[in-house]
Design a protein around this motif. Structure first.
Motif, short mmCIF file in Angstrom:
data_model
loop_
_atom_site.label_atom_id
_atom_site.label_comp_id
_atom_site.label_asym_id
_atom_site.label_seq_id
_atom_site.Cartn_x
_atom_site.Cartn_y
_atom_site.Cartn_z
N PRO A 179 6.15 7.77 5.59
CA PRO A 179 5.80 8.06 4.19
C PRO A 179 6.78 7.47 3.19
O PRO A 179 6.42 7.19 2.05
CB PRO A 179 5.80 9.59 4.13
N GLU A 180 8.04 7.29 3.60
CA GLU A 180 9.06 6.77 2.70
C GLU A 180 10.22 6.24 3.53
O GLU A 180 10.30 6.48 4.74
CB GLU A 180 9.54 7.85 1.73
N ALA A 181 11.13 5.54 2.87
CA ALA A 181 12.29 5.01 3.56
C ALA A 181 13.21 6.16 3.98
O ALA A 181 13.63 6.97 3.16
CB ALA A 181 13.04 4.04 2.64
N ASP A 182 13.48 6.22 5.27
CA ASP A 182 14.40 7.22 5.84
C ASP A 182 14.82 6.64 7.18
O ASP A 182 14.28 6.99 8.23
CB ASP A 182 13.69 8.56 5.99
N ASP A 183 15.79 5.74 7.14
CA ASP A 183 16.06 4.90 8.30
C ASP A 183 16.40 5.66 9.58
O ASP A 183 15.86 5.34 10.64
CB ASP A 183 17.21 3.93 7.99
N GLU A 184 17.26 6.64 9.50
CA GLU A 184 17.79 7.24 10.72
C GLU A 184 16.74 7.79 11.67
O GLU A 184 16.70 7.41 12.85
CB GLU A 184 18.82 8.33 10.38
N PRO A 185 15.83 8.69 11.23
CA PRO A 185 14.86 9.23 12.21
C PRO A 185 13.88 8.20 12.73
O PRO A 185 13.47 8.26 13.90
CB PRO A 185 14.15 10.34 11.42
N HIS A 186 13.50 7.24 11.89
CA HIS A 186 12.50 6.27 12.33
C HIS A 186 13.11 5.20 13.23
O HIS A 186 12.48 4.78 14.21
CB HIS A 186 11.81 5.66 11.11
N VAL A 187 14.32 4.79 12.93
CA VAL A 187 15.03 3.86 13.82
C VAL A 187 15.26 4.54 15.17
O VAL A 187 15.10 3.92 16.24
CB VAL A 187 16.36 3.41 13.19
N GLU A 188 15.60 5.81 15.14
CA GLU A 188 15.81 6.55 16.39
C GLU A 188 14.53 6.61 17.22
O GLU A 188 14.56 6.40 18.44
CB GLU A 188 16.28 7.97 16.06
N LEU A 189 13.39 6.86 16.57
CA LEU A 189 12.12 6.91 17.30
C LEU A 189 11.78 5.57 17.93
O LEU A 189 11.39 5.50 19.10
CB LEU A 189 10.99 7.33 16.34
N LEU A 190 11.90 4.50 17.17
CA LEU A 190 11.56 3.19 17.70
C LEU A 190 12.53 2.76 18.80
O LEU A 190 12.13 2.10 19.77
CB LEU A 190 11.53 2.16 16.58
N GLN A 223 0.82 -1.22 0.00
CA GLN A 223 0.00 0.00 0.00
C GLN A 223 0.84 1.26 0.00
O GLN A 223 0.30 2.37 -0.03
CB GLN A 223 -0.97 0.01 1.20
N GLY A 224 2.18 1.12 0.03
CA GLY A 224 3.05 2.28 -0.04
C GLY A 224 3.60 2.70 1.30
O GLY A 224 3.24 2.15 2.35
N GLY A 225 4.48 3.67 1.28
CA GLY A 225 5.16 4.10 2.49
C GLY A 225 6.24 3.10 2.88
O GLY A 225 6.63 2.23 2.10
N ARG A 226 6.70 3.23 4.09
CA ARG A 226 7.72 2.32 4.62
C ARG A 226 7.38 2.02 6.07
O ARG A 226 7.05 2.93 6.84
CB ARG A 226 9.10 2.97 4.54
N ILE A 227 7.41 0.76 6.44
CA ILE A 227 7.09 0.36 7.81
C ILE A 227 8.38 0.04 8.55
O ILE A 227 9.29 -0.61 8.02
CB ILE A 227 6.14 -0.85 7.82
N TYR A 228 8.43 0.51 9.79
CA TYR A 228 9.52 0.21 10.72
C TYR A 228 8.88 -0.43 11.96
O TYR A 228 7.85 0.05 12.44
CB TYR A 228 10.27 1.47 11.11
N ALA A 229 9.49 -1.49 12.48
CA ALA A 229 8.88 -2.20 13.60
C ALA A 229 9.95 -2.77 14.52
O ALA A 229 11.00 -3.24 14.06
CB ALA A 229 7.99 -3.33 13.08
N THR A 230 9.68 -2.73 15.81
CA THR A 230 10.61 -3.32 16.77
C THR A 230 10.49 -4.84 16.77
O THR A 230 9.41 -5.39 16.57
CB THR A 230 10.34 -2.82 18.20
N VAL A 231 11.61 -5.51 17.01
CA VAL A 231 11.61 -6.92 17.41
C VAL A 231 12.70 -7.07 18.47
O VAL A 231 13.66 -6.29 18.51
CB VAL A 231 11.87 -7.91 16.25
N GLY A 232 12.54 -8.04 19.34
CA GLY A 232 13.47 -8.23 20.43
C GLY A 232 13.05 -7.55 21.71
O GLY A 232 13.60 -7.81 22.78
N LEU A 233 12.08 -6.65 21.63
CA LEU A 233 11.57 -5.99 22.83
C LEU A 233 10.84 -6.98 23.73
O LEU A 233 10.91 -6.90 24.95
CB LEU A 233 10.66 -4.83 22.42
#
Length: 202
Positions: free
Chosen positions: A79-90, A51-61
């Motif tokens: 909205p799109e792949a941008d690893d640094e800010p989204h990895v930081e948030l998670l 469906q579009g966008g990019r999903i980031y999800a925790t595992v190991g928690l």
């Protein structure tokens, strides 16, 4: 990095792989910092759903926080792949969750980001929500020794957080539905309205 995943983390990854079509799932490390002591097995999954966008999800928690076989994992739809800010948030959310006490999160809780979600965004909080866009099948994930509950991190504004605190979570969700909010749009308009005439909303 797949070989670093615990049995529970592999189960969560397989859960996502069975529910989503799109790109292969990538395994990323967390952002640097003290989370590595609290959640040594934390990893961030990332993929592009159909469906579009990019999903980031925790595992190991789950491994670090489970009680009687039950714990949370979290998902963010960007909205799109941008690893640094989204990895930081998670990573930040995982640290709060593993810290326990008043920091432990659950459905309906909010957490401040400390900045706009992405450049130009008024969304500076995350709402811990049910994963409505994907249905209840996503929420419940069996893992060895128990189950993980997957909750959605929805970026919201401070005013929307205050509305939820004042009028309840359902009132905020109704506001989102009426406004046709696109959750992956970092530049979306705030849906809150002034509590009093002449009082700023967002």
């Amino acid at each position: 990095m797949d070989h670093d995943l615990s049995p529970a983390a592999r189960s969560v990854r397989e859960h996502y792989a069975g529910l989503f079509t799109g790109s292969p799932i990538t395994v990323l490390g967390p952002a640097p910092g003290p989370v590595r002591e609290l959640v040594p097995g934390l990893r961030i999954l990332s993929w592009t759903p159909s469906q579009g966008g990019r999903i980031y999800a925790t595992v190991g928690l789950w491994d670090a926080t489970q009680r009687d076989g039950h714990a949370l994992e979290f998902l963010l739809h960007a909205p799109e792949a941008d690893d640094e800010p989204h990895v930081e948030l998670l990573t930040m959310v995982a640290y709060y969750q593993a810290s326990g006490g008043d920091y432990r999160l659950g459905h309906g809780h909010t957490v401040g980001i400390g900045r706009g979600w992405l450049p130009g965004s008024a969304c500076d909080h995350l709402l811990v929500s049910l994963p409505y866009p994907w249905g209840p099948r996503l929420e419940a994930c069996a893992v060895p020794g128990g189950h993980a509950r997957v909750l959605w991190l929805l970026p919201i504004t401070r005013a929307e957080k205050e509305l939820a605190l004042r009028d309840g979570l359902e009132a905020l969700e109704d506001r989102f539905e009426a406004a046709g909010v696109v959750p992956t749009d970092p530049l979306r308009a705030c849906t809150s309205v002034p509590e009093k005439p002449g009082h700023p909303g967002c």
